[in-house]
Motif scaffolding. Structure first.
Motif, short mmCIF file in Angstrom:
data_model
loop_
_atom_site.label_atom_id
_atom_site.label_comp_id
_atom_site.label_asym_id
_atom_site.label_seq_id
_atom_site.Cartn_x
_atom_site.Cartn_y
_atom_site.Cartn_z
N ILE A 146 7.25 -22.55 -20.75
CA ILE A 146 7.82 -21.47 -19.93
C ILE A 146 9.21 -21.92 -19.51
CG2 ILE A 146 7.54 -20.14 -17.81
CD1 ILE A 146 4.51 -21.21 -17.95
N ILE A 147 10.20 -21.14 -19.88
CA ILE A 147 11.58 -21.45 -19.50
C ILE A 147 12.00 -20.44 -18.45
CG2 ILE A 147 13.96 -21.74 -20.29
CD1 ILE A 147 12.73 -22.17 -23.14
N ALA A 159 14.70 -24.45 -15.96
CA ALA A 159 13.66 -25.48 -16.04
C ALA A 159 12.67 -25.08 -17.11
CB ALA A 159 12.95 -25.64 -14.71
N ILE A 160 12.09 -26.09 -17.74
CA ILE A 160 11.08 -25.88 -18.77
C ILE A 160 9.76 -26.42 -18.22
CG2 ILE A 160 10.35 -26.38 -21.13
CD1 ILE A 160 13.36 -26.82 -21.77
N TYR A 161 8.77 -25.54 -18.17
CA TYR A 161 7.46 -25.90 -17.63
C TYR A 161 6.39 -25.76 -18.71
CZ TYR A 161 9.81 -24.94 -13.18
OH TYR A 161 10.70 -24.93 -12.12
N ARG A 162 5.30 -26.48 -18.48
CA ARG A 162 4.09 -26.33 -19.29
C ARG A 162 2.91 -26.37 -18.33
NH1 ARG A 162 3.51 -30.73 -23.48
NH2 ARG A 162 4.99 -29.48 -24.65
N ILE A 163 1.90 -25.61 -18.65
CA ILE A 163 0.69 -25.64 -17.83
C ILE A 163 -0.16 -26.82 -18.29
CG2 ILE A 163 -1.40 -24.40 -17.12
CD1 ILE A 163 1.24 -23.13 -16.14
N ILE A 164 -0.35 -27.76 -17.38
CA ILE A 164 -1.18 -28.95 -17.63
C ILE A 164 -2.16 -29.06 -16.47
CG2 ILE A 164 -1.23 -31.46 -17.91
CD1 ILE A 164 1.64 -31.27 -19.04
N ASP A 165 -3.45 -29.10 -16.77
CA ASP A 165 -4.49 -29.16 -15.75
C ASP A 165 -4.31 -28.06 -14.70
OD1 ASP A 165 -5.72 -31.35 -16.99
OD2 ASP A 165 -4.45 -32.78 -15.88
N VAL A 169 3.91 -27.87 -14.76
CA VAL A 169 4.54 -29.19 -14.78
C VAL A 169 5.96 -29.05 -15.32
CG1 VAL A 169 4.41 -31.52 -15.75
CG2 VAL A 169 2.31 -30.33 -15.07
N ASP A 170 6.92 -29.55 -14.56
CA ASP A 170 8.33 -29.49 -14.94
C ASP A 170 8.58 -30.55 -16.02
OD1 ASP A 170 11.10 -29.48 -15.14
OD2 ASP A 170 11.44 -29.53 -12.98
N MET A 176 18.38 -26.61 -11.41
CA MET A 176 17.42 -25.78 -10.66
C MET A 176 17.52 -26.05 -9.16
SD MET A 176 15.86 -23.48 -12.32
CE MET A 176 14.25 -22.99 -11.78
N GLU A 177 17.83 -27.27 -8.78
CA GLU A 177 17.94 -27.56 -7.36
C GLU A 177 19.07 -26.76 -6.69
OE1 GLU A 177 20.49 -30.24 -9.72
OE2 GLU A 177 18.35 -29.87 -9.80
N ASP A 178 20.04 -26.31 -7.51
CA ASP A 178 21.16 -25.54 -6.97
C ASP A 178 20.91 -24.03 -6.98
OD1 ASP A 178 22.65 -27.88 -6.63
OD2 ASP A 178 23.45 -27.78 -8.67
N CYS A 179 19.88 -23.58 -7.69
CA CYS A 179 19.68 -22.12 -7.77
C CYS A 179 18.35 -21.68 -7.17
CB CYS A 179 19.81 -21.63 -9.21
SG CYS A 179 18.48 -22.08 -10.29
#
Length: 180
Positions: A146-147, A159-165, A169-170, A176-179
């Motif tokens: 997921i982007i 940020a690029i995430y994946r579903i883990i458990d 998860v980033d 991303m900390e700025d937006c």
């Protein structure tokens, strides 16, 4: 025929013939120049790498998973909700960017497949403005990444995430900390 000889023999006639020849030459030159420019533009377009990014579409308001989200988060204002099978279990899941109590958050609603039970990932900070979601199978295995992209006061991040458990998860991000 005699008339043409008289016109060609006079100074005015010669001027007209020269003018017609110059105009024809000008028209032919411009046409050839245009063909060359179109050919050159086509070649440049072929050589330029295509970076068309396709973002996920907003789900319809009657979406059953969106309804489950709204039931779980009744005070949330949905900004963007996009559907994809991010867990690779054959069921569509829903990634939602929403605003609640002045904060923008992102959560994934994981469909168990029975149409009744849904698992909600813990909410994480989401971008404030111009939010977009893209789904990609970056590693060509299993789960879909997921982007999430967005902005805050002109600062762009993703940020690029994946579903883990059953959690987002980033995997990687920038700005991303700025937006958020």
């Amino acid at each position: 025929m005699d008339m043409l000889k008289k016109i060609a023999g006079s100074t005015a006639g010669r001027c007209i013939i020269v003018a017609v020849i110059l105009i024809m030459a000008f028209v032919i030159h411009n046409e050839l120049e245009g063909q060359r420019d179109r050919h050159q533009a086509a070649q440049e377009k072929q050589q330029k790498p295509q970076r068309d990014v396709e973002y996920a579409s907003q789900v319809e308001s009657g979406n059953k998973i969106l309804k489950a989200f709204e039931d779980q988060f009744p005070k949330a204002e949905v900004i963007l909700a996009c559907e994809e099978d991010v867990t690779d279990d054959g069921n569509k899941d829903l990634v939602v960017i929403y605003k609640e109590e002045g904060l923008t958050r992102t959560v994934t609603v994981i469909d168990s497949g029975d149409g009744v039970d849904y698992t909600f990932t813990a909410p994480i900070p989401g971008p404030i403005e111009n939010q977009k979601i893209q789904f990609k199978n970056i590693d060509k295995e299993g789960e879909i990444e997921i982007i999430v992209t967005g902005e805050k006061n002109g600062a762009v991040g993703y940020a690029i995430y994946r579903i883990i458990d059953e959690e987002m998860v980033d995997l990687f991000g920038e700005g991303m900390e700025d937006c958020c």
